[in-house]
Design a protein around this motif. Structure first.
Motif, PDB file in Angstrom:
ATOM      1  N   VAL A  26      -1.269  10.048   9.061  1.00  0.00           N
ATOM      2  CA  VAL A  26      -2.603  10.133  10.052  1.00  0.00           C
ATOM      3  C   VAL A  26      -2.161   9.286  11.320  1.00  0.00           C
ATOM      4  O   VAL A  26      -1.589   8.422  11.338  1.00  0.00           O
ATOM      5  CB  VAL A  26      -3.830   9.413   9.376  1.00  0.00           C
ATOM      6  CG1 VAL A  26      -4.834   9.510  10.424  1.00  0.00           C
ATOM      7  CG2 VAL A  26      -4.344  10.160   8.441  1.00  0.00           C
ATOM      8  N   ALA A  27      -1.906  10.162  12.629  1.00  0.00           N
ATOM      9  CA  ALA A  27      -1.854   9.591  13.762  1.00  0.00           C
ATOM     10  C   ALA A  27      -3.082   9.329  14.362  1.00  0.00           C
ATOM     11  O   ALA A  27      -3.981  10.310  14.793  1.00  0.00           O
ATOM     12  CB  ALA A  27      -1.027  10.457  14.528  1.00  0.00           C
ATOM     13  N   LEU A  28      -3.756   8.136  14.791  1.00  0.00           N
ATOM     14  CA  LEU A  28      -4.946   7.586  15.061  1.00  0.00           C
ATOM     15  C   LEU A  28      -4.830   7.649  16.449  1.00  0.00           C
ATOM     16  O   LEU A  28      -4.343   6.636  17.107  1.00  0.00           O
ATOM     17  CB  LEU A  28      -5.556   6.420  14.566  1.00  0.00           C
ATOM     18  CG  LEU A  28      -6.215   6.512  13.182  1.00  0.00           C
ATOM     19  CD1 LEU A  28      -6.941   5.239  12.836  1.00  0.00           C
ATOM     20  CD2 LEU A  28      -7.479   7.831  13.149  1.00  0.00           C
ATOM     21  N   ASP A  29      -5.462   8.484  17.475  1.00  0.00           N
ATOM     22  CA  ASP A  29      -5.695   8.369  18.719  1.00  0.00           C
ATOM     23  C   ASP A  29      -7.029   7.266  19.188  1.00  0.00           C
ATOM     24  O   ASP A  29      -7.950   8.114  18.959  1.00  0.00           O
ATOM     25  CB  ASP A  29      -5.813   9.861  19.541  1.00  0.00           C
ATOM     26  CG  ASP A  29      -5.966   9.622  20.847  1.00  0.00           C
ATOM     27  OD1 ASP A  29      -5.734   8.640  21.354  1.00  0.00           O
ATOM     28  OD2 ASP A  29      -5.933  10.789  21.818  1.00  0.00           O
ATOM     29  N   LEU A  30      -6.697   6.347  19.707  1.00  0.00           N
ATOM     30  CA  LEU A  30      -7.935   5.395  19.864  1.00  0.00           C
ATOM     31  C   LEU A  30      -8.114   5.344  21.502  1.00  0.00           C
ATOM     32  O   LEU A  30      -8.851   4.502  21.706  1.00  0.00           O
ATOM     33  CB  LEU A  30      -7.547   3.968  19.426  1.00  0.00           C
ATOM     34  CG  LEU A  30      -7.208   3.865  17.881  1.00  0.00           C
ATOM     35  CD1 LEU A  30      -6.863   2.507  17.457  1.00  0.00           C
ATOM     36  CD2 LEU A  30      -8.323   4.286  17.375  1.00  0.00           C
ATOM     37  N   SER A  31      -7.512   6.091  22.277  1.00  0.00           N
ATOM     38  CA  SER A  31      -7.870   6.138  23.800  1.00  0.00           C
ATOM     39  C   SER A  31      -9.337   6.342  24.028  1.00  0.00           C
ATOM     40  O   SER A  31      -9.774   5.842  25.154  1.00  0.00           O
ATOM     41  CB  SER A  31      -6.905   6.977  24.514  1.00  0.00           C
ATOM     42  OG  SER A  31      -7.265   8.463  24.067  1.00  0.00           O
ATOM     43  N   GLY A  32      -9.833   7.129  23.225  1.00  0.00           N
ATOM     44  CA  GLY A  32     -11.218   7.110  23.575  1.00  0.00           C
ATOM     45  C   GLY A  32     -12.305   6.364  22.920  1.00  0.00           C
ATOM     46  O   GLY A  32     -13.613   6.291  23.038  1.00  0.00           O
ATOM     47  N   ILE A  33     -11.833   5.237  22.267  1.00  0.00           N
ATOM     48  CA  ILE A  33     -12.727   4.342  21.611  1.00  0.00           C
ATOM     49  C   ILE A  33     -12.587   2.816  22.441  1.00  0.00           C
ATOM     50  O   ILE A  33     -11.740   2.472  23.081  1.00  0.00           O
ATOM     51  CB  ILE A  33     -11.781   3.569  20.311  1.00  0.00           C
ATOM     52  CG1 ILE A  33     -11.834   4.571  19.136  1.00  0.00           C
ATOM     53  CG2 ILE A  33     -12.317   2.390  19.788  1.00  0.00           C
ATOM     54  CD1 ILE A  33     -13.346   4.856  18.570  1.00  0.00           C
ATOM     55  N   ASP A  34     -13.900   2.680  22.897  1.00  0.00           N
ATOM     56  CA  ASP A  34     -14.063   1.538  23.930  1.00  0.00           C
ATOM     57  C   ASP A  34     -14.474   0.199  23.157  1.00  0.00           C
ATOM     58  O   ASP A  34     -14.873  -0.794  23.579  1.00  0.00           O
ATOM     59  CB  ASP A  34     -15.060   2.038  25.101  1.00  0.00           C
ATOM     60  CG  ASP A  34     -16.266   2.555  24.437  1.00  0.00           C
ATOM     61  OD1 ASP A  34     -16.631   2.345  23.304  1.00  0.00           O
ATOM     62  OD2 ASP A  34     -16.891   3.349  25.264  1.00  0.00           O
ATOM     63  N   TYR A  35     -14.755   0.225  21.628  1.00  0.00           N
ATOM     64  CA  TYR A  35     -15.143  -0.803  20.946  1.00  0.00           C
ATOM     65  C   TYR A  35     -14.870  -0.735  19.556  1.00  0.00           C
ATOM     66  O   TYR A  35     -14.846   0.392  19.032  1.00  0.00           O
ATOM     67  CB  TYR A  35     -16.628  -0.718  21.353  1.00  0.00           C
ATOM     68  CG  TYR A  35     -17.407  -2.025  20.463  1.00  0.00           C
ATOM     69  CD1 TYR A  35     -17.939  -3.382  21.116  1.00  0.00           C
ATOM     70  CD2 TYR A  35     -17.786  -2.003  19.160  1.00  0.00           C
ATOM     71  CE1 TYR A  35     -18.690  -4.172  20.198  1.00  0.00           C
ATOM     72  CE2 TYR A  35     -18.277  -3.044  18.302  1.00  0.00           C
ATOM     73  CZ  TYR A  35     -18.582  -4.031  19.058  1.00  0.00           C
ATOM     74  OH  TYR A  35     -19.246  -4.870  18.589  1.00  0.00           O
ATOM     75  N   VAL A  36     -14.215  -1.814  18.978  1.00  0.00           N
ATOM     76  CA  VAL A  36     -13.990  -2.046  17.936  1.00  0.00           C
ATOM     77  C   VAL A  36     -14.304  -3.287  17.270  1.00  0.00           C
ATOM     78  O   VAL A  36     -14.033  -4.231  17.920  1.00  0.00           O
ATOM     79  CB  VAL A  36     -12.343  -1.514  17.562  1.00  0.00           C
ATOM     80  CG1 VAL A  36     -11.503  -2.476  17.872  1.00  0.00           C
ATOM     81  CG2 VAL A  36     -12.237  -1.452  16.058  1.00  0.00           C
ATOM     82  N   SER A  37     -15.059  -3.331  16.081  1.00  0.00           N
ATOM     83  CA  SER A  37     -15.353  -4.614  15.374  1.00  0.00           C
ATOM     84  C   SER A  37     -14.412  -4.860  14.081  1.00  0.00           C
ATOM     85  O   SER A  37     -13.866  -3.894  13.789  1.00  0.00           O
ATOM     86  CB  SER A  37     -17.014  -4.724  15.256  1.00  0.00           C
ATOM     87  OG  SER A  37     -17.214  -3.842  13.994  1.00  0.00           O
ATOM     88  N   SER A  38     -14.856  -5.945  13.201  1.00  0.00           N
ATOM     89  CA  SER A  38     -14.050  -6.036  11.908  1.00  0.00           C
ATOM     90  C   SER A  38     -14.413  -4.874  11.177  1.00  0.00           C
ATOM     91  O   SER A  38     -13.701  -4.667  10.182  1.00  0.00           O
ATOM     92  CB  SER A  38     -14.343  -7.189  11.742  1.00  0.00           C
ATOM     93  OG  SER A  38     -15.739  -7.495  11.085  1.00  0.00           O
TER      94      SER A  38
END
Lengths: 132, 111
Positions: free
Chosen positions: B43-55
């Protein structure tokens, strides 16, 4: 300014809006994101440790000084000092990692101040972020 | 949060868009574990569209990474920036899970 909610995750969005609303225009986008993160981690923590059924309460108090914004989270759950726990070792390999303590580690790193005190049978966790 | 999964020869390229938090992480975790159940090993996760991540968001990625590791698969991340990148760095997740430059490099790492 201050408001109280029952301590369930259903109210997370309300608390978030209340706090970020108070911070609007006072923090850079980066520091606002830090505050957003700290709020989620703290509220999730309180909702998961503090209460049985029925849920207790969380009071959120926002205080502004000349150079910083402080947010205090007050709950009447069992005594719990999240800062007393040992920090997780973030250098451990994948197989040994779990999520324990990660939330509060993030809070400590992104906030300028984090203080806990037990007062009058309540947990008070205060965070502060510098303006600008 | 939106999950856009695309099949590639090496597995899946998955673009996440929005906030990966307490509210959205359980759904992502459920869906991601399903891919592995279906036989996906990369799995290649593209996080360019993620503007927020928590624990909670980090935890869901950790669950996927561990699951893939247990079946000799792997996960690779790309596209992080700003505070999301900062959160990965504080938590040590950027040393736990391979982080690469872009989609091409991600597919190469999986292959």
């Amino acid at each position: 300014m201050e408001r109280t909610w029952s301590a369930t995750l259903d109210h997370m969005e309300d608390m978030r809006q209340f706090i970020l609303g108070a911070a609007e225009g006072k923090l850079s986008p980066r520091r606002e994101a830090h505050l957003d993160l700290a709020v989620e981690e703290i509220v999730v923590n309180i909702c998961s440790y503090a209460y049985e059924i029925p849920p207790g309460e969380i009071t959120v108090r926002v205080e502004e000084t000349e150079d910083s914004l402080g947010v205090e989270f007050i709950d009447n759950g069992v005594p719990f000092d999240p800062l007393a726990a040992e920090e997780p070792d973030v250098t451990r390999p994948l197989a040994d990692r779990d999520q324990g303590g990660l939330g509060i580690l993030l809070v400590r790193r992104v906030m300028d101040e984090v203080h806990y005190r037990r007062e009058g049978g309540r947990n008070c966790l205060r965070i502060a972020v510098k303006k600008g | 949060m939106d999950i856009h999964a695309e099949s590639v020869p090496q597995g899946r390229v998955v673009r996440l868009v929005g906030r990966l938090d307490t509210k959205t992480a359980p759904d992502f975790e459920k869906e991601a574990l399903m891919w592995v159940e279906e036989g996906c090993r990369g799995v290649a996760l593209d996080l360019s569209g993620i503007d927020y991540v928590s624990s909670a968001g980090l935890r869901s990625i950790l669950v996927l990474a561990k699951k893939l590791q247990s079946v000799e698969g792997r996960v690779v991340l790309f596209g992080m920036s700003g505070v999301v990148e900062e959160v990965f760095s504080i938590s040590g997740f950027d040393r736990l899970i391979p982080v690469v430059e872009d989609r091409d490099a991600a597919c190469k790492t999986l292959g």
